[in-house]
Write an enzyme that holds these catalytic residues in place. Structure first.
Site, short mmCIF file in Angstrom:
data_model
loop_
_atom_site.label_atom_id
_atom_site.label_comp_id
_atom_site.label_asym_id
_atom_site.label_seq_id
_atom_site.Cartn_x
_atom_site.Cartn_y
_atom_site.Cartn_z
N LYS A 172 -4.18 -3.87 10.65
CA LYS A 172 -3.34 -3.26 9.60
C LYS A 172 -1.89 -3.56 9.97
CE LYS A 172 -2.99 1.04 7.01
NZ LYS A 172 -3.04 0.47 5.68
N ARG B 162 -7.46 2.56 15.60
CA ARG B 162 -7.23 1.33 14.82
C ARG B 162 -5.82 0.79 15.09
NH1 ARG B 162 -8.32 1.64 8.48
NH2 ARG B 162 -6.33 2.73 8.49
N GLU C 269 -12.15 -6.78 -0.64
CA GLU C 269 -11.68 -5.41 -0.80
C GLU C 269 -10.66 -5.34 -1.91
OE1 GLU C 269 -9.47 -3.97 2.63
OE2 GLU C 269 -8.71 -5.96 3.07
N1 PMP Z 1 -7.94 -1.95 2.78
C1 PMP Z 1 -6.61 -2.11 2.85
C2 PMP Z 1 -6.02 -3.45 2.69
C3 PMP Z 1 -5.79 -0.97 3.05
O1 PMP Z 1 -4.47 -1.11 3.12
C4 PMP Z 1 -6.39 0.30 3.15
C5 PMP Z 1 -5.54 1.53 3.29
N2 PMP Z 1 -5.09 1.73 4.58
C6 PMP Z 1 -7.79 0.40 3.09
C7 PMP Z 1 -8.54 -0.76 2.91
C8 PMP Z 1 -8.50 1.71 3.26
O2 PMP Z 1 -8.42 2.12 4.59
P1 PMP Z 1 -8.43 3.66 5.02
O3 PMP Z 1 -9.66 4.25 4.44
O4 PMP Z 1 -8.43 3.64 6.49
O5 PMP Z 1 -7.20 4.25 4.43
#
Ligand code: PMP
Length: 292
Positions: A151, A52, A184
């Site tokens: 991200k 990612r 989200e």
């Molecule tokens: N959405 C956002 C905006 C985030 O910052 C995160 C945390 N990294 C997640 C979802 C969850 O992603 P992950 O399961 O890869 O931590």
């Protein structure tokens, strides 16, 4: 003694881990990052996080100095040097040092650093009883402007939303996309259960494709639960049987109240509890982690 930090090819003491005030990560939020966990001597889903990171970097036209293989080693080695077998790891790549203009072409070399520290978790009580969340007024960035799939270091969108959730005294804020569909939470993905089916928004709703999200979908399918990625609205969550959030830090956390509406029976649902347990077992058995 402070932590040992990886910074551009070297492992240095925390007090010597310094980046320039001209770094565009700081000046413009220009860069990408990952939050990764290590559990009892294994880095969890390291390949997924590295993938990612590089996909995000590729998307924003950022060249990372380390190869993905070297980067995986950096993560493992940073844990090792800090004697951490359980850790929260922050891996960051910024555009690097440039001048005061925002032009990324003025930054000849990106900056990479990796911090391995410990994490302060949500209290266990929240996992037992569930948390309350609210819809925030701030909409999730539209993909055509600042794609939530990347991200990036530009987290102001999420920070606005977190401030609103804080003001409301809620544990998390649910962000809608520009069309009003649930996207989200500020730092987690959203799931709900209706009539035994597990539902989460598709990536094109405008969200980060969480590593935990993907893992939980897989665990649910292994249980024979039907999993769907579909657009849904606030009302679908109000009338859901169960709801939970997923993320690297939060893992799987039940939601029992949304905008003042009680979800299901007002306590963590059966499928939620099962997936919390499955996820915890998966971690305990190291999943498919990288050994520190
Ligand atoms: N959405 C956002 C905006 C985030 O910052 C995160 C945390 N990294 C997640 C979802 C969850 O992603 P992950 O399961 O890869 O931590």
């Amino acid at each position: 003694m402070g932590l040992i930090i990886y910074l551009d090819g070297q492992y240095v003491e925390e007090e010597n881990a310094k980046v320039s005030v001209f770094d565009h990560g700081l000046l413009y939020g220009d860069g990408v990052f990952e939050g990764i966990r290590a559990y009892h001597g294994f880095v969890f889903k390291l390949k997924e996080h590295i993938d990612r990171l590089y996909q995000g970097a590729h998307t924003i036209g950022l060249r990372i100095n380390e190869t993905p293989e070297e980067m995986a080693q950096v993560v493992v080695e940073t844990c090792r040097r800090n004697n951490l077998t359980d850790a929260y790891i922050r891996l960051v790549v910024t555009r690097g040092k440039g001048d005061l203009g925002l032009d990324p072409n003025k930054c000849p070399k990106s900056t990479t650093f990796c911090i391995a520290a410990t994490i302060k978790l949500y209290p266990e009580e929240l996992y037992q009883k569930g948390m309350g969340v609210v819809t925030v007024a701030t909409r999730r960035n539209i993909a055509e402007a600042c794609n939530p799939r990347v991200k990036s270091l530009n987290y102001l969108n999420n920070i606005y939303a977190k401030m609103e959730a804080n003001l409301a005294g809620a544990g998390e804020g649910i962000m809608l996309n520009n069309e009003g569909y649930v996207a989200e939470a500020t730092g987690d993905n959203v799931f709900y259960v209706k009539n035994g089916v597990l539902i989460t928004p598709p990536i094109y709703a405008g969200l980060l494709e969480g590593v935990t999200r993907n893992c939980v979908m897989e665990l649910a399918r292994k249980r024979g639960i039907e999993v769907k990625e579909t657009l849904f609205t606030r009302m679908d969550l109000y009338t859901a049987d169960e709801c939970f959030l997923t993320g690297t830090a939060a893992e799987v956390i039940p939601v029992v109240k949304y905008d003042g509406r009680v979800i299901g029976k007002g306590e963590p649902g059966e499928i939620t509890k099962m997936l919390i347990e499955d996820y915890r077992n998966y971690i305990k058995n190291a999943g498919d982690g990288e050994r520190i």
